[in-house]
Structures are given as structure tokens and as C-alpha cells.
Motif scaffolding. Structure first.
Motif, PDB file in Angstrom:
ATOM      1  N   THR A  45       0.862  -1.286  -0.039  1.00 44.97           N
ATOM      2  CA  THR A  45       0.000  -0.223   0.063  1.00 44.97           C
ATOM      3  C   THR A  45       0.828   1.149   0.043  1.00 44.97           C
ATOM      4  N   ALA A  46       2.281   1.052  -0.101  1.00 46.30           N
ATOM      5  CA  ALA A  46       3.049   2.389   0.115  1.00 46.30           C
ATOM      6  C   ALA A  46       4.120   2.476  -1.313  1.00 46.30           C
ATOM      7  N   PRO A  47       4.462   3.577  -1.817  1.00 46.76           N
ATOM      8  CA  PRO A  47       5.363   3.553  -2.665  1.00 46.76           C
ATOM      9  C   PRO A  47       6.770   2.939  -1.988  1.00 46.76           C
ATOM     10  N   ALA A  48       6.957   1.836  -2.833  1.00 51.46           N
ATOM     11  CA  ALA A  48       8.018   0.748  -2.449  1.00 51.46           C
ATOM     12  C   ALA A  48       9.428   1.417  -2.393  1.00 51.46           C
ATOM     13  N   SER A  49       9.863   2.249  -3.458  1.00 51.61           N
ATOM     14  CA  SER A  49      11.158   2.533  -3.314  1.00 51.61           C
ATOM     15  C   SER A  49      11.467   3.630  -2.359  1.00 51.61           C
ATOM     16  N   GLY A  50      10.612   4.776  -2.068  1.00 48.43           N
ATOM     17  CA  GLY A  50      10.649   5.592  -1.132  1.00 48.43           C
ATOM     18  C   GLY A  50      10.623   5.385   0.134  1.00 48.43           C
ATOM     19  N   LEU A  51       9.784   4.279   0.416  1.00 49.41           N
ATOM     20  CA  LEU A  51       9.499   3.553   1.846  1.00 49.41           C
ATOM     21  C   LEU A  51      10.876   2.663   2.265  1.00 49.41           C
ATOM     22  N   TRP A  52      11.416   2.064   1.192  1.00 50.71           N
ATOM     23  CA  TRP A  52      12.622   1.448   1.527  1.00 50.71           C
ATOM     24  C   TRP A  52      13.676   2.411   1.926  1.00 50.71           C
ATOM     25  N   VAL A  53      13.653   3.341   1.051  1.00 49.84           N
ATOM     26  CA  VAL A  53      14.958   4.278   1.477  1.00 49.84           C
ATOM     27  C   VAL A  53      14.597   4.728   3.248  1.00 49.84           C
ATOM     28  N   ILE A  54      13.315   5.090   3.429  1.00 47.86           N
ATOM     29  CA  ILE A  54      13.109   5.652   4.611  1.00 47.86           C
ATOM     30  C   ILE A  54      13.446   4.629   5.487  1.00 47.86           C
ATOM     31  N   ILE A  55      13.145   3.249   5.492  1.00 51.94           N
ATOM     32  CA  ILE A  55      13.501   2.359   6.489  1.00 51.94           C
ATOM     33  C   ILE A  55      14.925   2.023   6.460  1.00 51.94           C
ATOM     34  N   ALA A  56      15.791   2.033   5.229  1.00 57.54           N
ATOM     35  CA  ALA A  56      16.972   1.972   5.353  1.00 57.54           C
ATOM     36  C   ALA A  56      17.764   3.082   6.102  1.00 57.54           C
ATOM     37  N   LEU A  57      17.561   4.392   6.041  1.00 64.00           N
ATOM     38  CA  LEU A  57      18.114   5.469   6.618  1.00 64.00           C
ATOM     39  C   LEU A  57      17.773   5.618   8.079  1.00 64.00           C
ATOM     40  N   SER A  58      16.605   4.951   8.511  1.00 58.57           N
ATOM     41  CA  SER A  58      16.058   4.905   9.957  1.00 58.57           C
ATOM     42  C   SER A  58      17.010   3.865  10.538  1.00 58.57           C
ATOM     43  N   SER A  59      17.191   2.634   9.852  1.00 55.82           N
ATOM     44  CA  SER A  59      18.226   1.706  10.499  1.00 55.82           C
ATOM     45  C   SER A  59      19.736   1.876  10.626  1.00 55.82           C
ATOM     46  N   LEU A  60      20.104   2.794   9.603  1.00 59.73           N
ATOM     47  CA  LEU A  60      21.226   3.333   9.577  1.00 59.73           C
ATOM     48  C   LEU A  60      21.671   4.367  10.928  1.00 59.73           C
ATOM     49  N   VAL A  61      20.460   5.303  11.007  1.00 59.79           N
ATOM     50  CA  VAL A  61      20.644   6.157  12.245  1.00 59.79           C
ATOM     51  C   VAL A  61      20.743   5.128  13.513  1.00 59.79           C
ATOM     52  N   LEU A  62      19.877   4.378  13.659  1.00 62.19           N
ATOM     53  CA  LEU A  62      19.678   3.559  14.971  1.00 62.19           C
ATOM     54  C   LEU A  62      21.092   2.620  14.995  1.00 62.19           C
ATOM     55  N   MET A  63      21.759   2.237  14.075  1.00 61.21           N
ATOM     56  CA  MET A  63      22.866   1.527  14.025  1.00 61.21           C
ATOM     57  C   MET A  63      23.817   2.221  14.823  1.00 61.21           C
ATOM     58  N   ILE A  64      24.029   3.757  14.290  1.00 61.85           N
ATOM     59  CA  ILE A  64      25.030   4.415  15.167  1.00 61.85           C
ATOM     60  C   ILE A  64      24.473   4.628  16.569  1.00 61.85           C
ATOM     61  N   THR A  65      23.365   4.923  16.762  1.00 62.69           N
ATOM     62  CA  THR A  65      22.962   5.483  18.357  1.00 62.69           C
ATOM     63  C   THR A  65      23.001   4.290  19.229  1.00 62.69           C
ATOM     64  N   MET A  66      22.914   3.051  18.595  1.00 59.03           N
ATOM     65  CA  MET A  66      22.747   1.911  19.527  1.00 59.03           C
ATOM     66  C   MET A  66      24.145   1.256  19.449  1.00 59.03           C
ATOM     67  N   GLY A  67      24.938   1.362  18.411  1.00 60.36           N
ATOM     68  CA  GLY A  67      26.360   0.866  18.510  1.00 60.36           C
ATOM     69  C   GLY A  67      26.903   1.646  19.574  1.00 60.36           C
TER      70      GLY A  67
END
Length: 430
Positions: free
Chosen positions: A17-39
Motif C-alpha cells: 500500500t506504499a510507494p516501495a522505493s521511497g519507503l525502503w529508503v526511509i527504512i534503510a536510513l532509519s536503520s542506519l541512524v539506529l545502527m550508530i546510536t545503538m552501536g
């Protein structure tokens, strides 16, 4: 005949139900930010003994400073969540990056309990809270129907586990090469680097909202939209309704145990390894393995949330955690034992986060998800405070962590039980 749904790309099946490319970019960037803060957060235990040796602080004082940090990380969660809900996530994420950097740099100047508490008990946890899962899932969840949020939250949460996997050996190598100064400077530079993906994330999320002019069709999206109407009443009435809901309170009770367990291990697993006569590299590898295995655990818990009630997933995770600790206690404390324990417990490590956030979203919608889930993280961090502090007390006065391990088992079993009465709707698949 072939099934046209099964022949679609994986992103279309997970997020139809969501634009696939844009949503995957948002999820990937969210994961990257959390990778740094949780790391940054999850490798603090590697600095405990080097800082004790440099500052002359006792293990009890150091444990208390870090325990306060665990508690303050939870206190700041709903505060930053409310800020993000009202003003948007970008100023929150940028503030967090700067606070994380300042906290690591100021640790270099800390020579007493109070200065260490300011550095690692206030500044650093505040920065990590501003870039935490509750803020990031709030960016993504509102764009997804209810049955897809669990998968997305599992993927984002896996970014935090990747941070632990990647940062633990890098930080230990920096400590070995340049002492704790090198490790802290590495973390400070990483905090500053998180500004770039944070800005890109908020920019991409803003573009996605602007392009989403037509609402998606489908019963799942309609159900999610109806759930979000509960957030239209305003934050204060929503908070009152939440704390009158027994299921929300039971969720808090179970999450308390998760905080106790995670903080106890991240703070004192290096000390346990040292007590058993092994080198510091064993603890670094163990923490890294926990993070690596929790990537599978987080994503797996997120996918299972599409098919099973999340309260049952939580109950199983806590019960398995109690079993793994019991097996560890009766096993010989060899290097292999630590690695096996790290692998097995890693599958449950932060895999509790996606189903916990998912239940909150089911109960109250996504309008104030950052605030409501942030409050569950506050309870999580009250448990974390006790886990970090009691481990130091046990080492100081008994020279062993045995009774804290036993408390951890009892709490895990209790958490497995208290999640069962949660009133969660059955999974209905479109």
C-alpha cells in the motif's frame, strides 16, 4: 495457475500500500541512524574497566553512573518522542547527534563520579534517546497499515543490532591501539556522522508525505486509519486512556525485564568474562555475536508479528531467555560457552522491541506512537538502571554475579507470564 501475488517483488508483498522505493529508503536510513546510536550505547561496557583504572573510581561508582545513564535514556524517550510528535523528527535527531558527541568527549575529562555521571549518565543517554527506535518508528509507522508495521519495525530494529555487531570489535580495537581515549573519539566521530543520514531521512520522509496525496485502498489501510483516529483526541487524553488500559500496563511490566537483562549484560558481561579468566577480546566478540544474531531475531520477530499475536511472541522470547541463562549458569565457563551463550541469547536480545511497539500501535494507533512507546521504554530503562547498578553492587560486595543472574531468570519467567493476559486482537490478513 500461478499466483500473481506471489510473483510480485518482495517489497510489493511486504508493503503493497506504499510507494516501495521511497519507503525502503526511509527504512534503510532509519536503520542506519539506529545502527550508530545503538552501536554507541551497547558498547559502553567495554570502557568500564579502562575508565576505572584511569579515574580511580570503584566498580560501584562506575556502575551507578552508567545505571543513571540507563534510567535517563528512558526518561528522555517520551520527552523527545513528544517533541518529535509535535515539531517533527529532524530537530530531535540533530540535537541527539550533538549530545552524543559531547557526551563522549566530556568523558575524556571526567575524573570523578559526578563528572562521569554528567557525561555517561546524562549527556550521552540524552543523545541516544533522541535517535532511538521510538523516534524512528514514529517516522515510518504512520505510512503503513497495521499488518505491515511489525515487519518494518523488525528491519529498523535490526539496524541497532548491526550497530552492536559492528561497533563492538571496532571499539575494542581502538581501545587496544589508543586506549579508552581512542575508543571514545571513535564514538564521538560516529555520533557526528549520524547527522547526514538523519537529514536525508527527514527529507525523504517529507517528500514521501508530500507525494502521498491519494490514500491507499484496502481493508488493512482502512483499519489502520480508523485506529489512528484515537490519536485525534490530543496527547493528554491519549495518555490518560493508555494508563487506564490494563494491557498497556502489562506491556510495561514485561518490558521492565527486558531492560534489566540488556543493561546487566552490556555493562557487566566484560566483568563476567574477566572473572572467568578470559581476555577482553572474548567480551568484545560476545557482544558482537549478540548483535549479529539479533539481526535475525529482530527481523524474525517482526515477520512473525504478521501471522501470530505479538503477546505470544513476547512470552516465548522471555521464556527462551530464562532457559538460556539457566543453561549458561550450569555450563563450564570456557570461551566457547560465552560464544554459544552470546549466539543463543542474541536471538532474543532486542527482538522484544518490534512486537512491543506493534502492540502499542494496535492499541492506540500511530499518531502518538513515539510518545506512548517512549513511555514503555522508560519502564524498560527503570529495569535497566537496576540491572546495571545491582551488577556493580554484586561485584563489589560478593565478587560474583551469580545472584543477579538468578534474579534475571526470575524476572524473565515473570515477563513470560504477564504478557499472556494482554488483550490483543487476532491477526487478520487481507
Amino acid at each position: 495457475m500461478t499466483n500473481p501475488i506471489e510473483n510480485r517483488p518482495i517489497h510489493s508483498r511486504l508493503f503493497p500500500t506504499a510507494p516501495a522505493s521511497g519507503l525502503w529508503v526511509i527504512i534503510a536510513l532509519s536503520s542506519l541512524v539506529l545502527m550508530i546510536t545503538m552501536g554507541i550505547r551497547q558498547t559502553v561496557g567495554l570502557f568500564v574497566h579502562p575508565l576505572i583504572g584511569a579515574t580511580g573510581m570503584s566498580i560501584t561508582e562506575m556502575s551507578m553512573a552508567l545505571a543513571i545513564g540507563q534510567l535517563m535514556w528512558g526518561v528522555f524517550q517520551p520527552c523527545f518522542g513528544a517533541w518529535a510528535d509535535k515539531k517533527g523528527p529532524l530537530p530531535v535527531l540533530l540535537t541527539g547527534a550533538l549530545l552524543l558527541c559531547i557526551g563522549q568527549v566530556y568523558t575524556l575529562q571526567a575524573g570523578s563520579f559526578w563528572s562521569m555521571t554528567l557525561a555517561q549518565g546524562v549527556l550521552s543517554p540524552a543523545g541516544a534517546a533522541a535517535g532511538s527506535f521510538s523516534i524512528l518508528i514514529g517516522i515510518v509507522a504512520g505510512r503503513l497499515p497495521e499488518d505491515k508495521r511489525s515487519v518494518a519495525s523488525g528491519i529498523i530494529n535490526a539496524g541497532g543490532s548491526m550497530g552492536q555487531f559492528a561497533f563492538a570489535p571496532l571499539v575494542q580495537a581502538a581501545i587496544n591501539f589508543k586506549g579508552y581515549t581512542g575508543g571514545l573519539l571513535l564514538l564521538a566521530a560516529s555520533a557526528v556522522a549520524s547527522i547526514v543520514p538523519s537529514w536525508l531521512l527527514c527529507r525523504q520522509a517529507g517528500m514521501a508525505r508530500a507525494s502521498d496525496s491519494q490514500p491507499a485502498v484496502g481493508t488493512a489501510h482502512a483499519a489502520a486509519s480508523a485506529a489512528n483516529l484515537t490519536g485525534s483526541q490530543g496527547l493528554k487524553p491519549q495518555l490518560k486512556a493508555a494508563f487506564r488500559n490494563p494491557s498497556y500496563l502489562l506491556l510495561h511490566a514485561g518490558f521492565f525485564t527486558c531492560g534489566f537483562h540488556v543493561a546487566f549484560l552490556t555493562t557487566h558481561l566484560p566483568g563476567e568474562v574477566s572473572l572467568c579468566g578470559h581476555e577482553a577480546s572474548v567480551s568484545a566478540i560476545s557482544l558482537s555475536l549478540i548483535g549479529l544474531c539479533n539481526i535475525a531475531g529482530s527481523i524474525g520477530a517482526g515477520i512473525l508479528g504478521k501471522y501470530f499475536r505479538m503477546k505470544f511472541i513476547l512470552s516465548a522470547l522471555y521464556a527462551f531467555r530464562a532457559l538460556m541463562i539457566t543453561v549458561y549458569l550450569v555450563s563450564p565457563k570456557t570461551e566457547l560457552t560465552f560464544y554459544i551463550f552470546a549466539v543463543t541469547t542474541g536471538f532474543t536480545w532486542l527482538a522484544t522491541v518490534p512486537p512491543t511497539a506493534g502492540i502499542v500501535g494496535k492499541l492506540f494507533g500511530t499518531r502518538y506512537l513515539a510518545t506512548l512507546f517512549g513511555l514503555t521504554l522508560l519502564t524498560h530503562q527503570i529495569g535497566a538502571f537496576l540491572g546495571a547498578w545491582l551488577g556493580g553492587v554484586a561485584l563489589q560486595y560478593s565478587g560474583s554475579l551469580l545472584w543477579v543472574w538468578q534474579v534475571d531468570i526470575a524476572l524473565a519467567l515473570l515477563a513470560a507470564l504477564v504478557n499472556l493476559p494482554i488483550k490483543e486482537a487476532k491477526v487478520v490478513r487481507a
